[in-house]
Write an enzyme that holds these catalytic residues in place. Structure first.
Site, PDB file in Angstrom:
ATOM      1  N   GLY A  46      -2.232   7.294  50.554  1.00 44.68           N
ATOM      2  CA  GLY A  46      -1.567   6.510  49.386  1.00 44.68           C
ATOM      3  C   GLY A  46      -0.766   7.634  48.617  1.00 44.68           C
ATOM      4  N   CYS A  75      -3.875  11.694  55.194  1.00 43.54           N
ATOM      5  CA  CYS A  75      -2.591  11.908  54.293  1.00 43.54           C
ATOM      6  C   CYS A  75      -2.895  12.308  52.608  1.00 43.54           C
ATOM      7  CB  CYS A  75      -1.649  10.829  54.601  1.00 43.54           C
ATOM      8  SG  CYS A  75       0.098  11.095  54.005  1.00 43.54           S
ATOM      9  N   ARG A  95       2.494  19.261  49.786  1.00 45.60           N
ATOM     10  CA  ARG A  95       2.560  17.653  49.652  1.00 45.60           C
ATOM     11  C   ARG A  95       4.110  17.493  50.340  1.00 45.60           C
ATOM     12  NH1 ARG A  95       1.508  15.618  44.238  1.00 45.60           N
ATOM     13  NH2 ARG A  95       2.024  13.682  45.081  1.00 45.60           N
ATOM     14  N   HIS A 159      -1.458   9.006  59.880  1.00 47.55           N
ATOM     15  CA  HIS A 159      -1.950   7.757  59.859  1.00 47.55           C
ATOM     16  C   HIS A 159      -2.597   7.183  61.092  1.00 47.55           C
ATOM     17  CE1 HIS A 159      -0.892   6.914  55.495  1.00 47.55           C
ATOM     18  NE2 HIS A 159      -0.012   7.753  55.519  1.00 47.55           N
ATOM     19  N   GLU A 161      -4.693   5.135  61.331  1.00 43.63           N
ATOM     20  CA  GLU A 161      -4.846   3.670  61.048  1.00 43.63           C
ATOM     21  C   GLU A 161      -3.981   2.716  61.224  1.00 43.63           C
ATOM     22  OE1 GLU A 161      -4.453   5.829  58.709  1.00 43.63           O
ATOM     23  OE2 GLU A 161      -3.382   4.958  57.194  1.00 43.63           O
TER      24      GLU A 161
HETATM   25  N1  GLN Z   1       3.176  11.930  49.754  1.00 48.62           N
HETATM   26  C1  GLN Z   1       1.845  11.449  49.363  1.00 48.62           C
HETATM   27  C2  GLN Z   1       1.104  12.384  48.192  1.00 48.62           C
HETATM   28  O1  GLN Z   1       1.510  13.502  47.965  1.00 48.62           O
HETATM   29  C3  GLN Z   1       1.012  11.169  50.540  1.00 48.62           C
HETATM   30  C4  GLN Z   1       1.667  10.150  51.210  1.00 48.62           C
HETATM   31  C5  GLN Z   1       0.727   9.339  52.093  1.00 48.62           C
HETATM   32  O2  GLN Z   1      -0.305   9.317  51.821  1.00 48.62           O
HETATM   33  N2  GLN Z   1       1.114   8.551  53.045  1.00 48.62           N
HETATM   34  O3  GLN Z   1       0.330  11.947  47.674  1.00 48.62           O
END
Ligand code: GLN
Length: 184
Positions: A46, A75, A95, A159, A161
């Site tokens: 997320g 993620c 990130r 991911h 999932e």
């Molecule tokens: N770029 C998001 C972050 O830095 C992570 C992206 C993702 O969970 N798909 O929180």
């Protein structure tokens, strides 16, 4: 097996579906008391800044720090577990590490202990820049760790999932089973 999925924000429904498919009972976690009696917890992808803010608001940050069963972060879920945030795994992450040009892509991953490659779906994904000695790196992309484990904590940049391949979730459930054996 009762597995919680942190359901504040992000791709929690997809994780819940995979876990149910594998036979787990799933609890959507939005409040600290919903962690009681869980055998494991998944923190989905997320947006990590938003997720940290919401966790703080509901007191879930401290509750997850005190939760002592296995945790699987994907993620953004990996980011929130790192040294700087919840501090549950001894890694530093960058990130959006793959850059804006390649924000989202799929890559075949050679996962330690798996014979066939796993299709990693990466969406503005982080990678691990620095891992402590207790951390086992289980897969890399171009030399950057994207799947790692330290004891009961498993983290993935990608991911799992969002694919039909359930092997990474199965590994997490194995970890939960092992940990139940240890605690019994
Ligand atoms: N770029 C998001 C972050 O830095 C992570 C992206 C993702 O969970 N798909 O929180």
């Amino acid at each position: 097996m009762k597995i919680g999925v942190l359901a504040l924000q992000g791709a929690f429904r997809e994780h819940a579906a995979v876990l149910r498919r594998l036979g787990a009972e799933v609890v959507e976690v939005r409040l600290p008391e919903q962690l009681d009696g869980l055998d494991g917890l998944v923190i989905p992808g997320g947006e990590s800044t938003t997720m940290m803010r919401l966790m703080g608001l509901y007191g879930l940050d401290d509750a997850i720090r005190d939760f002592d069963a296995p945790i699987f972060g994907t993620c953004a879920g990996m980011i929130v577990l790192d040294r700087e945030r919840l501090g549950l795994i001894d890694v530093g992450v960058e990130r959006n590490a793959f850059g804006r040009q390649v924000a989202s892509f799929e890559a075949p991953l050679a996962i330690d202990g798996e014979e066939k490659p796993f299709t990693g779906v990466f969406i503005r994904a982080p990678w691990i820049v620095d891992a402590g000695p207790e951390v086992a790196i289980l897969a890399e992309v171009e030399g950057h760790p994207v799947l790692a484990r330290q004891g009961r904590i498993l983290v993935a940049s990608f991911h799992p999932e969002l694919t039909d391949d359930t092997r990474v979730h199965e590994r997490f459930l194995e970890l939960v089973r092992e940990e139940q054996g240890v605690r019994a």
